[in-house]
Design an enzyme around this catalytic site. Structure first.
Site, PDB file in Angstrom:
ATOM      1  N   LYS A   1     -55.204  19.472  40.497  1.00 25.92           N
ATOM      2  CA  LYS A   1     -55.828  18.439  39.663  1.00 25.92           C
ATOM      3  C   LYS A   1     -57.016  19.030  38.890  1.00 25.92           C
ATOM      4  O   LYS A   1     -57.235  18.716  37.722  1.00 25.92           O
ATOM      5  CB  LYS A   1     -56.274  17.256  40.518  1.00 25.92           C
ATOM      6  CG  LYS A   1     -55.106  16.496  41.154  1.00 25.92           C
ATOM      7  CD  LYS A   1     -54.138  15.957  40.107  1.00 25.92           C
ATOM      8  CE  LYS A   1     -53.006  15.175  40.719  1.00 25.92           C
ATOM      9  NZ  LYS A   1     -52.055  14.684  39.702  1.00 25.92           N
TER      10      LYS A   1
ATOM     11  N   TYR B   1     -53.470  20.854  46.555  1.00 24.25           N
ATOM     12  CA  TYR B   1     -53.218  19.626  45.782  1.00 24.25           C
ATOM     13  C   TYR B   1     -54.414  19.345  44.879  1.00 24.25           C
ATOM     14  O   TYR B   1     -54.267  19.182  43.662  1.00 24.25           O
ATOM     15  CB  TYR B   1     -52.955  18.435  46.716  1.00 24.25           C
ATOM     16  CG  TYR B   1     -53.122  17.127  45.991  1.00 24.25           C
ATOM     17  CD1 TYR B   1     -54.279  16.369  46.145  1.00 24.25           C
ATOM     18  CD2 TYR B   1     -52.148  16.685  45.099  1.00 24.25           C
ATOM     19  CE1 TYR B   1     -54.454  15.196  45.429  1.00 24.25           C
ATOM     20  CE2 TYR B   1     -52.321  15.510  44.393  1.00 24.25           C
ATOM     21  CZ  TYR B   1     -53.483  14.784  44.561  1.00 24.25           C
ATOM     22  OH  TYR B   1     -53.661  13.630  43.833  1.00 24.25           O
TER      23      TYR B   1
ATOM     24  N   SER C   1     -57.664  12.877  40.569  1.00 20.96           N
ATOM     25  CA  SER C   1     -57.921  12.374  41.918  1.00 20.96           C
ATOM     26  C   SER C   1     -59.330  12.707  42.363  1.00 20.96           C
ATOM     27  O   SER C   1     -59.912  13.704  41.925  1.00 20.96           O
ATOM     28  CB  SER C   1     -56.924  13.031  42.884  1.00 20.96           C
ATOM     29  OG  SER C   1     -57.329  12.853  44.217  1.00 20.96           O
TER      30      SER C   1
HETATM   31  C1  WQD Z   1     -58.167   8.185  54.673  1.00 22.21           C
HETATM   32  C2  WQD Z   1     -59.014   8.149  55.943  1.00 22.21           C
HETATM   33  C3  WQD Z   1     -58.694  10.041  57.356  1.00 22.21           C
HETATM   34  C4  WQD Z   1     -54.538   9.153  58.407  1.00 22.21           C
HETATM   35  C5  WQD Z   1     -55.966  11.586  50.198  1.00 22.21           C
HETATM   36  C6  WQD Z   1     -56.005  12.592  49.099  1.00 22.21           C
HETATM   37  C7  WQD Z   1     -56.467  11.941  47.837  1.00 22.21           C
HETATM   38  C8  WQD Z   1     -55.612  10.742  47.521  1.00 22.21           C
HETATM   39  C9  WQD Z   1     -55.635   9.768  48.685  1.00 22.21           C
HETATM   40  C10 WQD Z   1     -53.892  11.488  46.022  1.00 22.21           C
HETATM   41  C11 WQD Z   1     -59.624   9.497  56.285  1.00 22.21           C
HETATM   42  C12 WQD Z   1     -58.227   8.772  58.045  1.00 22.21           C
HETATM   43  C13 WQD Z   1     -55.806   9.092  57.833  1.00 22.21           C
HETATM   44  C14 WQD Z   1     -54.382   9.010  59.799  1.00 22.21           C
HETATM   45  C15 WQD Z   1     -56.756   8.719  60.012  1.00 22.21           C
HETATM   46  N1  WQD Z   1     -54.278  11.132  47.242  1.00 22.21           N
HETATM   47  N2  WQD Z   1     -56.880   8.880  58.635  1.00 22.21           N
HETATM   48  N3  WQD Z   1     -55.504   8.791  60.554  1.00 22.21           N
HETATM   49  O1  WQD Z   1     -57.479  12.019  52.831  1.00 22.21           O
HETATM   50  O2  WQD Z   1     -59.053  10.219  51.933  1.00 22.21           O
HETATM   51  O3  WQD Z   1     -57.269  11.109  50.457  1.00 22.21           O
HETATM   52  O4  WQD Z   1     -55.152  10.499  49.822  1.00 22.21           O
HETATM   53  O5  WQD Z   1     -54.519  11.465  45.013  1.00 22.21           O
HETATM   54  O6  WQD Z   1     -56.377  12.891  46.812  1.00 22.21           O
HETATM   55  O7  WQD Z   1     -56.951  13.584  49.438  1.00 22.21           O
HETATM   56  O8  WQD Z   1     -56.650   9.661  52.384  1.00 22.21           O
HETATM   57  O9  WQD Z   1     -55.348   8.046  53.665  1.00 22.21           O
HETATM   58  O10 WQD Z   1     -55.150  10.511  54.261  1.00 22.21           O
HETATM   59  O11 WQD Z   1     -57.253   9.272  54.807  1.00 22.21           O
HETATM   60  O12 WQD Z   1     -57.748   8.530  60.731  1.00 22.21           O
HETATM   61  O13 WQD Z   1     -53.260   9.074  60.388  1.00 22.21           O
HETATM   62  O14 WQD Z   1     -58.170   7.797  57.031  1.00 22.21           O
HETATM   63  O15 WQD Z   1     -59.360  10.900  58.275  1.00 22.21           O
HETATM   64  O16 WQD Z   1     -60.900   9.263  56.848  1.00 22.21           O
HETATM   65  P1  WQD Z   1     -57.696  10.818  51.977  1.00 22.21           P
HETATM   66  P2  WQD Z   1     -56.003   9.378  53.802  1.00 22.21           P
END
Ligand code: WQD
Length: 340
Positions: free
Chosen positions: A152, A148, A124
């Protein structure tokens, strides 16, 4: 060629099973159904008109794994079965080290026992932490920011040491950026247990009025509109990247690591606006404080996968939003009509 897909009924696993079957691989799945449903089997088979061999098993139980290898001549293993919530890993680190490391060791030991040494590892972008220079190349240092991501990093280190001890292994490490979207059939997609952590399932639940409001975590980042920027990649493009990686496994030995991303970064507000435009829906949202641990920007330099796997993402953000919404509506219909 017969491949074993661990966690093959999950979100990325099921999409990869479809692409493997459509590329004439025989597919064996082991899945403990902790974050998936057995009905995904029928839906994979409906899409591909091909059968998969399914084992309801758990990688924490070595005899479950050995049974698969005793009953099937496995040529390669794609390992998806793991826990993947950043949030949950902060609350339950031991569960993550057990599921993502000790279960992986069980699997690798069984592979050694049956002399199956071709392995694809789901890693990831979380291994890069928040300090990497953007766009991120595979050469960037790995420094996870949560348990997490740390599992990885450890998984990758473990594979590097395994290959150093036995050069018969052929290993591909795939570092996913932000997988979203669903197969165009609307039959498979992301169906997280409980409250989703990731942005897109939350957007689709607000659009379908399962949820009244989306919280946008911060709009004071140094980005185009102040909200976080990520490299969203269509899950079907990601799945196709795995087929390219399997082909690589059979053409070379060694350990190779690739980013699977589009190389494009989009902000949260850009995702919301595109989703609304493409699907003609309204997403109610409220800007709140930043989420701890979130980097401002994270997107891939995908050049190495293009060069060495002859793979690059093809689907657009519009495709991702359209396909996510179709899946959400089908999910709702299926739940309402209690269909598989
Ligand atoms: C994306 C953007 C949030 C939720 C994670 C893991 C990564 C992978 C993908 C496994 C960010 C914003 C999110 C919400 C928001 N998973 N957001 N409101 O954190 O980039 O990655 O998931 O492999 O390893 O780290 O993904 O979808 O949580 O966030 O504003 O309710 O959306 O701040 O900018 P992330 P995400």
């Amino acid at each position: 060629m017969k491949v074993l897909v661990t966690g093959g009924l999950g979100y990325i696993g099921s999409h990869t099973c479809v692409e493997l079957l459509q590329n004439n691989y025989e597919v064996v799945v082991i899945d403990n159904l902790s974050n998936s449903e057995v009905s995904v089997i029928t839906r994979i088979e409906t899409i591909t008109h091909k059968k998969i061999i399914f084992y309801n098993g758990d990688l924490s139980n070595k005899s479950d794994i050995q049974q698969v290898f005793q009953q099937n001549e496995i040529d390669a293993v794609l390992h998806f079965a793991a826990s993947k919530s950043v949030n949950e890993s902060l609350k339950k680190p031991l569960k993550y080290y057990k599921n993502n490391i000790s279960n992986m060791i069980n699997l690798l030991e069984a592979m050694m026992e049956f002399n199956a040494k071709k392995f694809i590892f789901s890693s990831s972008a979380a291994v890069y932490g928040s300090t990497a220079q953007q766009p991120i190349s595979e050469l960037a240092t790995t420094k996870a920011m949560n348990p997490y991501g740390e599992t990885k990093v450890i998984g990758e280190d473990l594979l590097n040491d395994l290959y150093a001890s036995d050069s018969e292994w052929s290993i591909v490490v795939l570092r996913y950026f932000n997988p979203i979207g669903a197969h165009e059939s609307g039959l498979i997609g992301e169906h997280p247990n409980g409250t989703p952590n990731n942005l897109m399932p939350l957007i689709t639940q607000v659009a379908s009025k399962k949820r009244s409001l989306l919280y946008v975590f911060g709009n004071d980042y140094n980005t185009i509109d102040g909200t976080g920027v990520r490299d969203y990649i269509h899950v079907v493009d990601l799945a196709k990247g795995h087929v390219s990686a399997v082909q690589k496994l059979f053409s070379t030995h060694g350990l190779h690591t690739y980013n699977l991303g589009t190389g494009e970064g989009y902000s949260v507000l850009e995702i919301i606006n595109t989703f609304e435009k493409v699907n003609n829906v309204n997403i109610h949202y409220e800007i709140v404080d930043r989420r701890a641990g979130d980097p401002a920007v994270c997107f891939a330099n995908p050049a190495k996968a293009k060069e060495e796997l002859d793979w690059s993402a093809e689907r657009t953000l519009e495709d991702m939003c359209r396909d996510s919404w179709r899946w959400e509506k089908n999910l709702e219909n299926r739940i309402l009509t209690n269909k598989n």
